[in-house]
Design an enzyme around this catalytic site. Structure first.
Site, PDB file in Angstrom:
ATOM      1  N   GLU A 126       0.822  -1.205   0.000  1.00  0.00           N
ATOM      2  CA  GLU A 126       0.000   0.000   0.000  1.00  0.00           C
ATOM      3  C   GLU A 126       0.860   1.261   0.000  1.00  0.00           C
ATOM      4  O   GLU A 126       0.483   2.288  -0.571  1.00  0.00           O
ATOM      5  CB  GLU A 126      -0.915   0.011   1.220  1.00  0.00           C
ATOM      6  CG  GLU A 126      -2.078  -0.943   1.147  1.00  0.00           C
ATOM      7  CD  GLU A 126      -3.145  -0.477   0.176  1.00  0.00           C
ATOM      8  OE1 GLU A 126      -4.172   0.045   0.599  1.00  0.00           O
ATOM      9  OE2 GLU A 126      -2.939  -0.647  -1.046  1.00  0.00           O
ATOM     10  N   THR A 128      -5.956   7.494  -4.675  1.00  0.00           N
ATOM     11  CA  THR A 128      -6.011   7.696  -3.232  1.00  0.00           C
ATOM     12  C   THR A 128      -5.073   8.809  -2.787  1.00  0.00           C
ATOM     13  O   THR A 128      -5.429   9.644  -1.947  1.00  0.00           O
ATOM     14  CB  THR A 128      -5.651   6.395  -2.492  1.00  0.00           C
ATOM     15  OG1 THR A 128      -6.575   5.372  -2.882  1.00  0.00           O
ATOM     16  CG2 THR A 128      -5.719   6.588  -0.992  1.00  0.00           C
TER      17      THR A 128
END
Length: 318
Positions: free
Chosen positions: A137, A190
């Protein structure tokens, strides 16, 4: 680790996830039954390296370089930790849209570490794999946040008490609990949506927000649909991020009018989710939410599923 023992190939399905769940920014998430990614890990005795040999379903948008791919980074860190002596080939088959707010990068990372761990004889428990999947991530959005990785890896509804120490735990949820997720055909990164968030929050809004988080957790544990519904409100993040999603207000309104428990942005968007106590409500909400996107000419996909309490699945071993 002895290279002469163990499996030759493992295929894993890792599920998509809904992060934040309205009021739980960075601390709540749940896994879906579909969509998700499929990862194949294959032993290579003639090598001592990790290599990504195939990436499908991404239209050439994802790198095959181990150092730049979320699944590659996560798998490599795990292999280094376990001091693996043989090579591994990874195949990444994307079965979900990129930049969708459904934890696409997390699913790939989770699938990779689960497949590699299984290929090596499962030396680590699932929760021990969390730290490695989270590093994938970091490649995707600059932060090793856990609200997609943890539910994708552990299944169910997951609460993250602390990111740094990976202090996470599963929450019991009422059965049935259905999710409707509608993904409009646009991509939102994101890292971009995190940049626009406000750093200073009025105390009144903060108090309301943590009241909602507590109420949502209590509602899930008690199986109290009314409390869940009253708590599924985001005072802080949604008002900022929703402006990036065309037609968001109408889509959410369509969901609420279908008698769902609540609706909001899935992760950082653009997908919009709703929770329902029956499949019929979930399906009705999906049709109305899609209709709202259709009215503004935005192509979209709808996913209906129960909360996935299993997490990753081993699809094949040989």
């Amino acid at each position: 680790m002895d290279s002469k023992k163990g499996l030759e190939q493992v295929k894993v399905f890792a599920p998509a996830s809904v992060a934040n769940v309205s009021c739980g920014f960075d601390v709540l998430g749940f896994a879906l039954q579909s969509p998700g990614d499929e990862i194949i890990a294959r032993r290579v005795e003639s090598s001592s390296k990790l290599e990504i040999v195939t990436v499908t379903g991404a239209n050439g948008m994802l790198p095959t370089s181990v150092e730049k791919n979320t699944a590659g980074v996560a798998a490599q860190m795990l292999l280094d930790y376990l001091e693996c002596e043989f090579g591994i080939e990874l195949e990444i088959h994307k079965k979900m849209p990129l930049g969708s707010g459904l934890g696409s990068s997390a699913a790939s990372s989770v699938g990779a570490v689960v497949a590699v761990n299984r290929l090596l004889g499962s030396p680590l428990e699932d929760k021990e794999l969390l730290q490695f999947a989270a590093e994938g991530e970091r490649v995707a959005c600059g932060t090793a946040h856990l609200d997609n990785v943890a539910p994708s890896l552990l299944g169910g509804v997951v609460f993250i008490r602390d990111q740094e120490s990976a202090d996470v735990f599963a929450l019991e949820c009422p059965k049935p609990l259905f999710a409707t997720v509608v993904h409009p055909q646009i991509e939102i990164k994101t890292e971009d949506t995190r940049k626009i968030l406000r750093r200073d929050i009025p105390l009144k809004k903060a108090v309301t927000q943590w009241g909602n988080v507590g109420g949502l957790v209590a509602g899930l544990l008690k199986g109290d649909y009314g409390l869940i519904s009253r708590s599924l409100h985001d005072e802080i993040i949604e008002p900022v991020r929703s402006v990036l999603i065309p037609g968001f207000d109408k889509v959410k309104e369509a969901a609420i009018n279908a008698d769902v428990l609540g609706s909001g942005i899935s992760g950082s968007g653009p997908s919009v989710f709703a929770l329902s106590s029956t499949r019929g409500t979930a399906v009705r909400a999906g049709k109305r939410m899609q209709g709202a996107f259709d009215k503004i000419g935005l192509e979209n996909e709808c996913y209906i599923s129960k909360v996935n309490e299993q997490g990753p699945q081993i699809l094949e071993e040989k």
